[in-house]
Design an enzyme around this catalytic site. Structure first.
Site, short mmCIF file in Angstrom:
data_model
loop_
_atom_site.label_atom_id
_atom_site.label_comp_id
_atom_site.label_asym_id
_atom_site.label_seq_id
_atom_site.Cartn_x
_atom_site.Cartn_y
_atom_site.Cartn_z
CG ASP A 247 -1.90 1.17 1.23
OD1 ASP A 247 -2.00 1.85 0.19
OD2 ASP A 247 -2.57 1.38 2.26
CE LYS A 254 -0.16 3.65 3.37
NZ LYS A 254 -1.23 4.16 4.26
CG ASP A 266 -2.47 -2.54 3.67
OD1 ASP A 266 -2.99 -2.65 4.80
OD2 ASP A 266 -2.85 -1.72 2.82
CG ASP A 325 -3.36 5.66 2.09
OD1 ASP A 325 -3.16 4.45 1.83
OD2 ASP A 325 -2.75 6.28 2.99
NE ARG A 329 -12.09 3.10 3.88
CZ ARG A 329 -12.07 4.06 4.80
NH1 ARG A 329 -13.07 4.93 4.87
NH2 ARG A 329 -11.08 4.15 5.65
N1 BES Z 1 -3.18 0.18 5.10
C1 BES Z 1 -3.62 1.41 5.66
C2 BES Z 1 -3.88 1.34 7.16
C3 BES Z 1 -2.73 0.98 8.07
C4 BES Z 1 -2.12 1.94 8.85
C5 BES Z 1 -2.31 -0.33 8.21
C6 BES Z 1 -1.09 1.61 9.70
C7 BES Z 1 -1.28 -0.67 9.06
C8 BES Z 1 -0.68 0.30 9.81
C9 BES Z 1 -4.90 1.87 4.98
O1 BES Z 1 -5.08 1.47 3.67
C10 BES Z 1 -4.92 3.36 5.00
O2 BES Z 1 -4.07 3.92 4.39
N2 BES Z 1 -5.87 3.94 5.71
C11 BES Z 1 -6.00 5.34 5.80
C12 BES Z 1 -7.46 5.68 5.56
C13 BES Z 1 -7.73 7.14 5.48
C14 BES Z 1 -7.14 7.70 4.20
C15 BES Z 1 -9.23 7.33 5.49
C16 BES Z 1 -5.56 5.79 7.19
O3 BES Z 1 -5.91 5.10 8.16
O4 BES Z 1 -4.87 6.78 7.30
ZN ZN Z 2 -4.14 -0.29 3.11
ZN ZN Z 3 -4.21 2.79 2.29
#
Ligand code: BES
Ligand code: ZN
Ligand code: ZN
Length: 475
Positions: A247, A254, A266, A325, A329
């Site tokens: 990811d 990111k 991920d 990101d 979902r």
């Molecule tokens: N894979 C990430 C979440 C994640 C964060 C996993 C830390 C493991 C450790 C996910 O796809 C993500 O990026 N989520 C975002 C969502 C947001 C953009 C609504 C997040 O949590 O920042």
């Molecule tokens: Zn993710």
């Molecule tokens: Zn993500």
């Protein structure tokens, strides 16, 4: 390959031994010399809880297990002791160790579990991996064969999940992930069907396809089946796992520094689903379970999906993508739609879904939410305590769903800053029409430091709680 726990044979009396005991245990069965006994008593008097006696023909590791406020915590303390012992046993170059109990509660299997989980290594990429390998190969316990087999099965499932998470993207792209599932299916006995890009297109899995647009490698959708003839349930329990093999965040990249460093984790949810199916098949658990794992990388390639895009999910729900990101979902939504065709008794999805879940409770448990009956939730909470993969159940009020309203589509994939783990769950809920729970394992799935027997890297979080839950369901 990982099964290292065996039943004690009477002939193995001279092997190195861990003895689980209480302060007031009866030491006569240990055959200690008078001076050894004096030493033991003096150590006990100074409140030592780990007393080591080298009898030359064998080493004795006497472990005093004190009482705790709950059975759950008592077992966890024993597993943690197992992690310390694993280090000591390997330091002493021991290959085979026995466990004996003088304790009023028999914690032998729990200790074996802690030792075996802590004995895990991921050495594949070292030039001199042979020289780094732990010495410990076998743990002997006095227990029933069936219990030993079940424990070996769930440990193997957990460690295979760790392996999958620890593999970097340079090895484990979506296609390779599918191949690994097939290999593990052949090894343990569950079936794997992989759908490739054209089939995913035919199914109109718009979430998985959108996330895959910027990827270099094609996506896969994987269907894992454990359907024994003597299954107790007619309608399956479906386990859905997020399989983002890497990811980057996509075009909503990111913010580099460190946030991308661990993103090979991920697919941790998918890995846990594979680990659960592996354990169930190995232990021949009589329950019908299906695993669904959508897999792809999330990258900002030339054709990548963009913030503002409107996409259509498998059930034709339109989604305005406001952050690429929030991709987990989207791929899970298609899998949850696909799950409907099974008329499942229960669906649980596993996903490293949100940073918000990590911020809420850290690595100490699984953030859970959903719409199942109280009795299902209570049983899962109990399994979580049994194996110390605890559940933190979130409120799941309707109002959270309102936070995903879009001006131009049925919903957006992005909620506001607050309650991010819950709005992510509300997004998923839209695609369910069956009893369902969502497990956000972003906190516990991957660690940056050893936490007792949960070692640095992939932990296999989710395997042990679900195995415990499903085992107890068949009793
Ligand atoms: N894979 C990430 C979440 C994640 C964060 C996993 C830390 C493991 C450790 C996910 O796809 C993500 O990026 N989520 C975002 C969502 C947001 C953009 C609504 C997040 O949590 O920042
Ligand atoms: Zn993710
Ligand atoms: Zn993500």
């Amino acid at each position: 390959m990982y099964s290292i726990i065996n039943k004690t044979k009477e002939s193995s009396s001279k092997i190195d031994l861990v003895v689980l005991a209480e302060n007031q245990s009866n030491w006569s069965s240990l055959g200690l010399s008078p001076s050894e006994l004096d030493y033991l008593i003096s150590e006990l008097n100074t409140e030592q809880s780990s007393i080591h006696i080298n009898q030359y023909s064998r080493r004795l590791y006497i472990e005093i297990i004190s009482s705790q406020t709950s059975k759950s915590l008592a077992c966890e303390k024993v597993r943690e002791r197992g992690a310390i012992l694993a280090k000591l046993l390997n330091l002493a170059k021991i290959e085979k160790v026995g466990i004996e109990s003088l304790h009023s509660t028999d914690f032998s299997l729990v200790l074996a579990e802690g030792i075996a989980l802590a004995n895990y290594q991921f050495l594949k990429y070292f030039k001199d991996s042979a020289s780094k390998k732990n010495s410990l190969k076998e743990i002997l316990v006095r227990s029933e064969y069936s219990k030993i087999d079940q424990l070996n099965a769930v440990i193997s499932g957990t460690l295979h999940a760790r392996d999958l998470v620890n593999e970097p993207l340079s090895y484990l792209n979506a296609m390779k992930f599918s191949e690994e599932m097939s290999r593990l299916g052949d090894e343990s006995g569950f079936d794997v069907e992989t759908l490739y890009k054209n089939q995913i297109e035919d199914l109109k899995m718009g979430g998985l396809l959108a996330v895959n647009k910027g990827a270099v490698e094609p996506p896969t959708f994987n269907i894992l089946t454990h359907h024994p003839k003597n299954a107790a349930n007619e309608d399956p329990i479906v386990l859905v796992g997020k399989g983002i093999v890497y990811d980057t965040g996509g075009l909503s990249l990111k913010p580099t520094a460190n946030s991308m460093d661990i993103m090979k984790c991920d697919m941790g949810g998918g890995a846990s689903v594979v680990g659960i199916l592996y354990a169930l098949a190995k232990a021949k658990v009589p329950i019908y379970v299906v695993g669904l794992i959508p897999a792809t990388e999330n990258r900002p390639g030339g054709n990548a999906y963009a913030p503002g895009d409107v996409i259509h999910m498998m059930d034709n729900t339109s989604v305005e993508v406001l952050n690429t990101d929030a991709e987990g979902r989207l791929v899970l939504a298609d899998a949850l739609c696909y799950a409907k065709k099974y008329k499942p008794e229960l669906v649980i999805d596993f996903a490293t879904l949100t940073g918000a879940a990590v911020r809420a409770i850290g690595k100490y448990g699984i953030v859970a939410m959903g719409n199942t009956s109280k009795s299902v939730q209570d049983d899962l909470i109990e399994s979580g305590e049994n194996v110390y993969e605890r559940l933190a159940i979130m409120p799941f009020w309707d109002e959270y769903a309102d936070l995903l309203k879009s001006d131009i589509a049925d919903m957006t994939n992005l909620g506001p800053a607050e309650a991010g783990q819950i709005t992510a769950g509300k997004f998923l809920e839209h695609f369910t029409d069956y009893p369902w729970l969502h497990f956000d394992i972003a906190g516990p799935a991957f660690l940056s430091n050893d936490d007792h027997y949960r070692l640095k890297g992939g932990t296999g979080s989710g395997v042990r709680i679900i195995f415990d839950y499903l085992m107890r369901k068949t009793l």
